[in-house]
Design a protein around this motif. Structure first.
Motif, PDB file in Angstrom:
ATOM      1  N   VAL A  29       0.805  -1.101   0.052  1.00  0.00           N
ATOM      2  CA  VAL A  29       0.136  -0.287   0.215  1.00  0.00           C
ATOM      3  C   VAL A  29       0.832   1.357  -0.292  1.00  0.00           C
ATOM      4  O   VAL A  29       1.425   1.333   0.518  1.00  0.00           O
ATOM      5  N   ALA A  30       0.939   1.358  -0.585  1.00  0.00           N
ATOM      6  CA  ALA A  30       1.561   3.111  -0.532  1.00  0.00           C
ATOM      7  C   ALA A  30       0.824   5.091  -0.282  1.00  0.00           C
ATOM      8  O   ALA A  30      -0.783   4.473  -0.437  1.00  0.00           O
ATOM      9  N   GLY A  31       1.114   5.298   0.667  1.00  0.00           N
ATOM     10  CA  GLY A  31       0.183   6.461   1.463  1.00  0.00           C
ATOM     11  C   GLY A  31       1.326   8.018   1.610  1.00  0.00           C
ATOM     12  O   GLY A  31       2.156   8.070   1.460  1.00  0.00           O
ATOM     13  N   LYS A  32       0.525   8.604   1.827  1.00  0.00           N
ATOM     14  CA  LYS A  32       1.108  10.154   2.256  1.00  0.00           C
ATOM     15  C   LYS A  32       0.223  10.805   3.323  1.00  0.00           C
ATOM     16  O   LYS A  32      -1.190  10.630   3.039  1.00  0.00           O
ATOM     17  N   THR A  33       0.999  10.817   4.307  1.00  0.00           N
ATOM     18  CA  THR A  33       0.511  10.779   5.343  1.00  0.00           C
ATOM     19  C   THR A  33       0.217  12.673   5.507  1.00  0.00           C
ATOM     20  O   THR A  33       1.327  12.941   4.609  1.00  0.00           O
ATOM     21  N   GLY A  34      -0.654  13.581   6.337  1.00  0.00           N
ATOM     22  CA  GLY A  34      -0.705  14.914   6.268  1.00  0.00           C
ATOM     23  C   GLY A  34      -1.505  15.152   7.564  1.00  0.00           C
ATOM     24  O   GLY A  34      -2.242  14.837   7.234  1.00  0.00           O
ATOM     25  N   THR A  35      -0.403  16.272   7.906  1.00  0.00           N
ATOM     26  CA  THR A  35      -1.218  16.936   8.968  1.00  0.00           C
ATOM     27  C   THR A  35      -1.214  18.570   8.916  1.00  0.00           C
ATOM     28  O   THR A  35       0.084  19.927   8.618  1.00  0.00           O
ATOM     29  N   ALA A  36      -2.059  19.213   8.747  1.00  0.00           N
ATOM     30  CA  ALA A  36      -2.538  20.483   8.400  1.00  0.00           C
ATOM     31  C   ALA A  36      -3.010  21.474   9.809  1.00  0.00           C
ATOM     32  O   ALA A  36      -3.657  21.042  10.486  1.00  0.00           O
ATOM     33  N   GLN A  37      -2.519  22.644   9.639  1.00  0.00           N
ATOM     34  CA  GLN A  37      -2.463  23.520  10.757  1.00  0.00           C
ATOM     35  C   GLN A  37      -3.527  24.111  10.228  1.00  0.00           C
ATOM     36  O   GLN A  37      -3.878  24.815   9.226  1.00  0.00           O
ATOM     37  N   LYS A  38      -4.627  24.536  11.353  1.00  0.00           N
ATOM     38  CA  LYS A  38      -6.469  24.900  10.405  1.00  0.00           C
ATOM     39  C   LYS A  38      -5.542  26.788  11.112  1.00  0.00           C
ATOM     40  O   LYS A  38      -4.989  26.807  11.731  1.00  0.00           O
ATOM     41  N   ALA A  39      -5.781  27.166  10.477  1.00  0.00           N
ATOM     42  CA  ALA A  39      -5.803  28.931  10.274  1.00  0.00           C
ATOM     43  C   ALA A  39      -6.559  29.080  11.407  1.00  0.00           C
ATOM     44  O   ALA A  39      -7.918  28.567  11.497  1.00  0.00           O
ATOM     45  N   ASP A  40      -6.459  29.897  11.750  1.00  0.00           N
ATOM     46  CA  ASP A  40      -7.604  30.939  12.905  1.00  0.00           C
ATOM     47  C   ASP A  40      -7.379  32.495  12.582  1.00  0.00           C
ATOM     48  O   ASP A  40      -7.024  32.890  11.927  1.00  0.00           O
ATOM     49  N   PRO A  41      -9.251  32.471  11.867  1.00  0.00           N
ATOM     50  CA  PRO A  41      -9.799  33.253  12.043  1.00  0.00           C
ATOM     51  C   PRO A  41      -9.895  34.553  12.649  1.00  0.00           C
ATOM     52  O   PRO A  41      -9.611  35.482  11.809  1.00  0.00           O
ATOM     53  N   LYS A  42      -9.784  34.507  13.479  1.00  0.00           N
ATOM     54  CA  LYS A  42     -10.209  36.015  14.617  1.00  0.00           C
ATOM     55  C   LYS A  42      -8.581  36.158  14.288  1.00  0.00           C
ATOM     56  O   LYS A  42      -8.375  37.231  14.424  1.00  0.00           O
ATOM     57  N   THR A  43      -7.276  35.855  14.147  1.00  0.00           N
ATOM     58  CA  THR A  43      -5.829  36.147  14.116  1.00  0.00           C
ATOM     59  C   THR A  43      -5.025  36.080  12.561  1.00  0.00           C
ATOM     60  O   THR A  43      -4.011  36.552  12.209  1.00  0.00           O
ATOM     61  N   GLY A  44      -5.577  35.143  12.143  1.00  0.00           N
ATOM     62  CA  GLY A  44      -5.311  35.332  10.577  1.00  0.00           C
ATOM     63  C   GLY A  44      -3.898  34.251  10.604  1.00  0.00           C
ATOM     64  O   GLY A  44      -3.558  34.292   9.977  1.00  0.00           O
ATOM     65  N   ARG A  45      -3.627  33.417  11.906  1.00  0.00           N
ATOM     66  CA  ARG A  45      -2.389  33.177  11.484  1.00  0.00           C
ATOM     67  C   ARG A  45      -2.757  31.480  11.444  1.00  0.00           C
ATOM     68  O   ARG A  45      -4.418  31.160  11.715  1.00  0.00           O
ATOM     69  N   TYR A  46      -1.917  30.657  11.871  1.00  0.00           N
ATOM     70  CA  TYR A  46      -2.237  29.192  12.477  1.00  0.00           C
ATOM     71  C   TYR A  46      -2.010  29.179  13.796  1.00  0.00           C
ATOM     72  O   TYR A  46      -1.911  29.743  14.390  1.00  0.00           O
ATOM     73  N   SER A  47      -3.276  28.165  13.817  1.00  0.00           N
ATOM     74  CA  SER A  47      -3.463  27.595  15.297  1.00  0.00           C
ATOM     75  C   SER A  47      -2.858  26.506  15.659  1.00  0.00           C
ATOM     76  O   SER A  47      -2.208  26.225  14.821  1.00  0.00           O
ATOM     77  N   ARG A  48      -2.617  27.353  17.037  1.00  0.00           N
ATOM     78  CA  ARG A  48      -1.778  26.678  18.310  1.00  0.00           C
ATOM     79  C   ARG A  48      -1.888  24.704  18.619  1.00  0.00           C
ATOM     80  O   ARG A  48      -1.268  23.867  18.385  1.00  0.00           O
ATOM     81  N   ASP A  49      -3.293  24.584  18.314  1.00  0.00           N
ATOM     82  CA  ASP A  49      -4.336  23.940  18.322  1.00  0.00           C
ATOM     83  C   ASP A  49      -4.684  22.707  17.280  1.00  0.00           C
ATOM     84  O   ASP A  49      -5.692  22.242  17.777  1.00  0.00           O
ATOM     85  N   GLY A  50      -5.097  23.284  16.630  1.00  0.00           N
ATOM     86  CA  GLY A  50      -5.996  22.514  15.761  1.00  0.00           C
ATOM     87  C   GLY A  50      -5.196  22.073  14.247  1.00  0.00           C
ATOM     88  O   GLY A  50      -4.584  22.971  13.517  1.00  0.00           O
ATOM     89  N   PHE A  51      -5.784  20.642  13.920  1.00  0.00           N
ATOM     90  CA  PHE A  51      -5.009  19.881  13.178  1.00  0.00           C
ATOM     91  C   PHE A  51      -6.158  19.299  12.208  1.00  0.00           C
ATOM     92  O   PHE A  51      -6.877  19.291  13.291  1.00  0.00           O
ATOM     93  N   VAL A  52      -5.886  19.089  11.356  1.00  0.00           N
ATOM     94  CA  VAL A  52      -6.523  18.188  10.580  1.00  0.00           C
ATOM     95  C   VAL A  52      -5.575  17.325  10.078  1.00  0.00           C
ATOM     96  O   VAL A  52      -4.664  17.457   9.501  1.00  0.00           O
ATOM     97  N   ALA A  53      -5.832  15.833  10.313  1.00  0.00           N
ATOM     98  CA  ALA A  53      -4.892  14.537   9.428  1.00  0.00           C
ATOM     99  C   ALA A  53      -5.653  14.502   8.441  1.00  0.00           C
ATOM    100  O   ALA A  53      -6.922  14.072   8.100  1.00  0.00           O
ATOM    101  N   SER A  54      -4.624  13.728   7.682  1.00  0.00           N
ATOM    102  CA  SER A  54      -5.160  12.659   6.277  1.00  0.00           C
ATOM    103  C   SER A  54      -3.962  12.149   5.420  1.00  0.00           C
ATOM    104  O   SER A  54      -3.253  11.669   6.378  1.00  0.00           O
TER     105      SER A  54
END
Length: 170
Positions: free
Chosen positions: A128-153
């Motif tokens: 099985v060939a695969g690629k994992t990913g972890t993306a930081q969610k953007a914080d709409p209040k600060t316009g920066r990446y969240s320190r604790d919000g992530f999406v795993a794929s």
């Protein structure tokens, strides 16, 4: 890097007939990318892609470097079972050489083996060939990446000799 992203279709709609399709975000080439933008884009920050774009890119690797036309419905039959329409695989373009695609696919198999980050996708008796990913969610209040919000794929495929027409991304 920008040209390769575009060859794989990033920053472009796929053309599937679904409402609300998005092209993702890819900084324009009309202005030079500064070094930090290039470096961060290389590992996925500063860009965004849809699940469909990721699936098409992985399928291109699985298909020997060929970016396929996305197919939503393979076959339509009448109520009596007569074939109304059937989709055939269609290549959009060659995005990387078959040799490079084969090498990348072999590297992606390592993700699901040993100490790889995608070992939960391992299937006994199959490579099985695969690629994992972890993306930081953007914080709409600060316009920066969240320190604790992530999406795993994860996106993956079983290396085969037939064109890969469908993929799963979660």
């Amino acid at each position: 890097l920008y040209d390769m992203f575009r060859r794989f279709g990033f920053g472009q709609e796929t053309g599937v007939p679904l409402p609300g399709e998005a092209a993702g975000v890819l900084l324009p080439r009309s202005r030079p990318w500064v070094q930090v933008e290039t470096a961060s884009a290389a590992f996925g920050q500063g860009i965004s892609v849809t699940n469909l774009l990721v699936a098409l890119a992985a399928a291109a690797i699985a298909n020997g470097g060929k970016l396929m036309e996305p197919t939503l419905v393979k076959r339509v039959q009448s109520g009596t079972g007569d074939l109304v329409r059937e989709a055939a695989p269609r290549v959009r373009r060659q995005v990387i050489s078959a040799a490079v695609a084969r090498t990348v696919a072999e590297m992606m198999v390592g993700v699901t083996e040993g100490n790889g980050t995608g070992v939960q996708a391992r299937v006994d008796g199959f490579s099985v060939a695969g690629k994992t990913g972890t993306a930081q969610k953007a914080d709409p209040k600060t316009g920066r990446y969240s320190r604790d919000g992530f999406v795993a794929s994860f996106v993956g495929f079983v290396p085969a000799r037939q064109p890969v027409l469908a993929m799963a991304v979660t």
